[in-house]
Design an enzyme around this catalytic site. Structure first.
Site, PDB file in Angstrom:
ATOM      1  N   GLU A   1       0.864  -1.189   0.000  1.00  0.00           N
ATOM      2  CA  GLU A   1       0.000   0.000   0.000  1.00  0.00           C
ATOM      3  C   GLU A   1       0.898   1.236   0.000  1.00  0.00           C
ATOM      4  OE1 GLU A   1      -3.577   0.658   2.688  1.00  0.00           O
ATOM      5  OE2 GLU A   1      -2.225   2.223   3.380  1.00  0.00           O
TER       6      GLU A   1
ATOM      7  N   HIS B   1      -9.032   2.086  -3.649  1.00  0.00           N
ATOM      8  CA  HIS B   1      -9.864   2.248  -2.446  1.00  0.00           C
ATOM      9  C   HIS B   1     -11.050   3.150  -2.799  1.00  0.00           C
ATOM     10  CE1 HIS B   1      -6.385   1.407   0.610  1.00  0.00           C
ATOM     11  NE2 HIS B   1      -6.264   0.687  -0.492  1.00  0.00           N
TER      12      HIS B   1
ATOM     13  N   ALA C   1     -19.700   0.139   5.164  1.00  0.00           N
ATOM     14  CA  ALA C   1     -18.955  -0.501   4.073  1.00  0.00           C
ATOM     15  C   ALA C   1     -19.809  -1.593   3.423  1.00  0.00           C
ATOM     16  CB  ALA C   1     -17.654  -1.083   4.608  1.00  0.00           C
TER      17      ALA C   1
ATOM     18  N   LYS D   1       8.056   4.066   2.217  1.00  0.00           N
ATOM     19  CA  LYS D   1       9.441   3.883   2.697  1.00  0.00           C
ATOM     20  C   LYS D   1       9.996   2.583   2.106  1.00  0.00           C
ATOM     21  CE  LYS D   1       9.386   7.217   5.865  1.00  0.00           C
ATOM     22  NZ  LYS D   1      10.032   8.483   5.584  1.00  0.00           N
TER      23      LYS D   1
HETATM   24  P1  FAD Z   1     -17.437  -0.427   8.374  1.00  0.00           P
HETATM   25  O1  FAD Z   1     -17.054  -1.858   8.470  1.00  0.00           O
HETATM   26  O2  FAD Z   1     -18.697  -0.086   7.698  1.00  0.00           O
HETATM   27  O3  FAD Z   1     -17.465   0.178   9.873  1.00  0.00           O
HETATM   28  C1  FAD Z   1     -17.715   1.539  10.107  1.00  0.00           C
HETATM   29  C2  FAD Z   1     -18.410   1.719  11.453  1.00  0.00           C
HETATM   30  O4  FAD Z   1     -19.731   1.212  11.366  1.00  0.00           O
HETATM   31  C3  FAD Z   1     -17.753   1.009  12.617  1.00  0.00           C
HETATM   32  O5  FAD Z   1     -17.862   1.845  13.744  1.00  0.00           O
HETATM   33  C4  FAD Z   1     -18.589  -0.242  12.828  1.00  0.00           C
HETATM   34  O6  FAD Z   1     -18.627  -0.610  14.176  1.00  0.00           O
HETATM   35  C5  FAD Z   1     -19.953   0.186  12.309  1.00  0.00           C
HETATM   36  N1  FAD Z   1     -20.642  -0.915  11.587  1.00  0.00           N
HETATM   37  C6  FAD Z   1     -20.116  -1.674  10.587  1.00  0.00           C
HETATM   38  N2  FAD Z   1     -21.030  -2.555  10.134  1.00  0.00           N
HETATM   39  C7  FAD Z   1     -22.149  -2.340  10.853  1.00  0.00           C
HETATM   40  C8  FAD Z   1     -23.436  -2.940  10.865  1.00  0.00           C
HETATM   41  N3  FAD Z   1     -23.728  -3.981  10.035  1.00  0.00           N
HETATM   42  N4  FAD Z   1     -24.381  -2.457  11.730  1.00  0.00           N
HETATM   43  C9  FAD Z   1     -24.083  -1.436  12.588  1.00  0.00           C
HETATM   44  N5  FAD Z   1     -22.859  -0.835  12.634  1.00  0.00           N
HETATM   45  C10 FAD Z   1     -21.901  -1.282  11.784  1.00  0.00           C
HETATM   46  N6  FAD Z   1      -9.902   4.999   5.275  1.00  0.00           N
HETATM   47  C11 FAD Z   1      -9.919   5.956   4.332  1.00  0.00           C
HETATM   48  O7  FAD Z   1     -10.534   6.998   4.531  1.00  0.00           O
HETATM   49  N7  FAD Z   1      -9.245   5.789   3.130  1.00  0.00           N
HETATM   50  C12 FAD Z   1      -8.571   4.641   2.845  1.00  0.00           C
HETATM   51  O8  FAD Z   1      -7.989   4.517   1.761  1.00  0.00           O
HETATM   52  C13 FAD Z   1      -8.558   3.586   3.821  1.00  0.00           C
HETATM   53  N8  FAD Z   1      -7.951   2.396   3.576  1.00  0.00           N
HETATM   54  C14 FAD Z   1      -8.048   1.383   4.517  1.00  0.00           C
HETATM   55  C15 FAD Z   1      -7.496   0.126   4.214  1.00  0.00           C
HETATM   56  C16 FAD Z   1      -7.587  -0.919   5.138  1.00  0.00           C
HETATM   57  C17 FAD Z   1      -7.001  -2.269   4.780  1.00  0.00           C
HETATM   58  C18 FAD Z   1      -8.197  -0.705   6.405  1.00  0.00           C
HETATM   59  C19 FAD Z   1      -8.260  -1.806   7.425  1.00  0.00           C
HETATM   60  C20 FAD Z   1      -8.754   0.538   6.706  1.00  0.00           C
HETATM   61  C21 FAD Z   1      -8.693   1.588   5.770  1.00  0.00           C
HETATM   62  N9  FAD Z   1      -9.260   2.839   6.023  1.00  0.00           N
HETATM   63  C22 FAD Z   1      -9.248   3.819   5.065  1.00  0.00           C
HETATM   64  C23 FAD Z   1      -9.839   3.131   7.340  1.00  0.00           C
HETATM   65  C24 FAD Z   1     -11.348   2.851   7.383  1.00  0.00           C
HETATM   66  O9  FAD Z   1     -12.015   3.639   6.443  1.00  0.00           O
HETATM   67  C25 FAD Z   1     -11.807   3.207   8.795  1.00  0.00           C
HETATM   68  O10 FAD Z   1     -11.283   2.268   9.696  1.00  0.00           O
HETATM   69  C26 FAD Z   1     -13.315   3.367   8.964  1.00  0.00           C
HETATM   70  O11 FAD Z   1     -13.533   3.877  10.260  1.00  0.00           O
HETATM   71  C27 FAD Z   1     -14.100   2.073   8.851  1.00  0.00           C
HETATM   72  O12 FAD Z   1     -14.186   1.658   7.542  1.00  0.00           O
HETATM   73  P2  FAD Z   1     -14.818   0.216   7.188  1.00  0.00           P
HETATM   74  O13 FAD Z   1     -14.806   0.114   5.736  1.00  0.00           O
HETATM   75  O14 FAD Z   1     -14.149  -0.835   7.942  1.00  0.00           O
HETATM   76  O15 FAD Z   1     -16.305   0.471   7.700  1.00  0.00           O
END
Ligand code: FAD
Length: 297
Positions: free
Chosen positions: A19, A80, A130, A277
């Site tokens: 990444e 992403h 998501a 890096k």
């Molecule tokens: P979700 O899984 O939808 O979770 C978001 C929130 O909703 C959480 O608080 C969770 O508890 C809650 N939730 C999830 N599903 C449900 C449900 N079914 N019912 C009720 N509540 C629910 N961020 C960026 O902005 N840009 C990037 O490019 C980026 N790349 C990333 C790459 C990786 C590999 C990872 C692990 C994270 C990345 N992130 C990025 C960070 C990520 O966007 C944040 O961690 C964000 O807070 C959660 O995203 P998520 O897609 O996991 O969301």
């Protein structure tokens, strides 16, 4: 070469993916830094390249341009995409544009919420979680879909069982594979993996490693995620952390041990958060092949 990232995980040989992040507002400079990093990392032969996306939505054109350059450079790109910053109609356009550029793999995320943004807002037609976005991209049918996994729980709760529950939801609506949040304690990843398999999630879950290279960077990670430090690593940081070069050595050595241990536990594919890096990442890969099995455990 299959265009779908999920097919890579069928390969029995060890592999890496990387990444990188777009560091500058200036597109030309950003492209130069990103491609310099990727070029240097060719020695570890990354199977795909993912580029982070600042979820404010303001840098969409930049993200598309980077994806286009990756495809032109014959890299397998993982773009992403985030629910934050996009209306549903924007996502329709974005998917068309990505497909037109040749992108066939997306990492579908809720995204980080910028401090000045109200999310979710009820008035606008947005994806909330998501899994809503994953469901939509799955129905589109043109992309292989990755999603985020949290071995130590989400940042806002730290509840591992809850993160497994939401992971299952992502798997059910169509995620093809998962990439984890960074972690420093492999034991926590293995426990998470076990829990995920126990509830029937069969998709590949790719462990992702990020070395500790700076104190400021470590503090930021610990404050923004539920990532924990194993006690041995904490002791080394306390002992050597005052000197930036010593801290970097500790970070590289720890990441190398994590990679080696993951390989021993059958993890063929490992994702590396490079922070652009290249030198340190190459050192981690090199060291991970040489560190003794008994060292530092
Ligand atoms: P979700 O899984 O939808 O979770 C978001 C929130 O909703 C959480 O608080 C969770 O508890 C809650 N939730 C999830 N599903 C449900 C449900 N079914 N019912 C009720 N509540 C629910 N961020 C960026 O902005 N840009 C990037 O490019 C980026 N790349 C990333 C790459 C990786 C590999 C990872 C692990 C994270 C990345 N992130 C990025 C960070 C990520 O966007 C944040 O961690 C964000 O807070 C959660 O995203 P998520 O897609 O996991 O969301």
């Amino acid at each position: 070469m299959s265009e779908r990232i999920v097919d890579i995980f069928e390969n029995p040989l060890p592999s890496y993916s990387i990444e990188v992040f777009p560091p500058k507002p200036n597109l030309e400079k950003t492209l130069e830094i990103i491609f310099d990093t990727i070029d240097r990392l060719k020695v570890i032969d990354p199977s795909f390249v993912s580029v982070t996306y600042g979820s404010g939505g303001y840098n969409r054109e930049r993200a598309l341009s980077i994806a286009g350059h990756l495809i032109q450079g014959a890299y397998r790109a993982l773009s992403h995409i985030t629910a934050v910053g996009y209306l549903r109609s924007d996502i329709v356009d974005l998917l068309d544009q990505l497909y037109y550029l040749g992108v066939r793999n997306v990492l579908a995320l809720r995204g980080d919420i910028p401090p000045n943004l109200i999310f979710p807002d009820t008035e606008l037609d947005r994806f909330r979680y998501a899994y809503d976005l994953i469901d939509f991209v799955k129905r589109d049918g043109r992309f292989c879909i990755g999603a985020a996994a949290y071995p130590e729980g989400y940042a806002d709760s730290g509840d591992v069982d809850l993160s497994v529950l939401y992971l299952k939801k992502k798997a059910e609506v169509g995620a093809d594979f998962f990439i984890t949040q960074l972690f420093f304690d492999n034991a926590r990843f293995y426990r998470f993996l076990e829990k995920a398999r126990a509830v029937g999630i069969s998709q590949p879950i790719v462990p992702a490693i990020m070395p500790i290279l700076r104190n400021t960077n470590l503090k930021r990670i610990l404050s923004l995620s539920s990532t924990s430090l194993p006690s041995g690593l904490q002791e080394k940081i306390d002992r050597f952390g005052a000197d930036p070069l010593d801290l970097e050595k500790v970070g590289i050595a720890h990441a190398a041990k994590q990679v080696q241990d993951l390989r021993e536990h059958g993890m063929k594919h490992i994702h590396l958060y490079t922070m652009n890096k290249s030198k340190q990442i190459i050192e981690i890969c090199r060291l991970s092949e040489t560190v003794s099995k008994s060292e530092g455990r």
